[in-house]
Design a protein around this motif. Structure first.
Motif, PDB file in Angstrom:
ATOM      1  N   GLU A 124       0.851  -1.186   0.000  1.00  0.00           N
ATOM      2  CA  GLU A 124       0.000   0.000   0.000  1.00  0.00           C
ATOM      3  C   GLU A 124       0.884   1.233   0.000  1.00  0.00           C
ATOM      4  O   GLU A 124       2.065   1.157   0.340  1.00  0.00           O
ATOM      5  CB  GLU A 124      -0.881   0.042   1.250  1.00  0.00           C
ATOM      6  CG  GLU A 124      -1.916  -1.041   1.316  1.00  0.00           C
ATOM      7  CD  GLU A 124      -2.790  -0.873   2.544  1.00  0.00           C
ATOM      8  OE1 GLU A 124      -3.942  -0.468   2.369  1.00  0.00           O
ATOM      9  OE2 GLU A 124      -2.299  -1.146   3.653  1.00  0.00           O
ATOM     10  N   GLY A 168      -3.012  -3.226  -2.073  1.00  0.00           N
ATOM     11  CA  GLY A 168      -4.160  -3.324  -1.180  1.00  0.00           C
ATOM     12  C   GLY A 168      -3.759  -3.833   0.185  1.00  0.00           C
ATOM     13  O   GLY A 168      -2.579  -4.045   0.471  1.00  0.00           O
ATOM     14  N   THR A 169      -4.758  -4.021   1.016  1.00  0.00           N
ATOM     15  CA  THR A 169      -4.508  -4.558   2.350  1.00  0.00           C
ATOM     16  C   THR A 169      -4.150  -6.034   2.224  1.00  0.00           C
ATOM     17  O   THR A 169      -4.570  -6.701   1.269  1.00  0.00           O
ATOM     18  CB  THR A 169      -5.743  -4.421   3.244  1.00  0.00           C
ATOM     19  OG1 THR A 169      -6.804  -5.215   2.688  1.00  0.00           O
ATOM     20  CG2 THR A 169      -6.178  -2.966   3.376  1.00  0.00           C
TER      21      THR A 169
END
Length: 116
Positions: A46, A98-99
């Motif tokens: 991220e 992303g996470t």
């Protein structure tokens, strides 16, 4: 059950460079040996968060390709540390934006197994 032919036997494992993730990767490789599958080692990345920076990133930190490349290098290093240069089964790495939870769920769609 696999959704696509290329998903058959696919085992997705989350890696982050930690010893627990290397143990998970070694377990996934042993499972792939038993089942004739392939392993996909997934790392998530991220954009860094800077508290108090009023939304401004330092110069060069917004380079998506550099951040993804760094994550991919970390995943490749984790694979080498866990299973060596020549693993007994196919092991691919993926770096996803992303996470960690979201990236792993998305990567595991259609896979036979998700290991964390």
């Amino acid at each position: 059950m696999a959704d696509r032919p290329e998903d058959k036997g696919r085992i997705v494992v989350g890696v982050d460079g930690s010893e627990p993730s290397r143990r998970a990767l070694r377990w996934a490789v042993r499972q792939a040996e038993l089942t004739g599958g392939a392993v996909v080692a997934v790392i998530a990345w991220e954009y860094p968060t800077y508290h108090g920076a009023r939304g401004w990133f330092p110069p060069g930190i917004t380079d998506e390709a550099a951040l993804e490349g760094r994550a991919r290098q970390e995943a490749d290093r984790a694979v080498r540390q866990a299973v060596g240069e020549r693993p007994p089964v196919e092991v691919r790495t993926e770096a996803r934006h992303g996470t960690p939870a979201g990236a792993l769920v998305e990567a595991a769609r259609g896979a036979d197994l998700l290991v964390v």
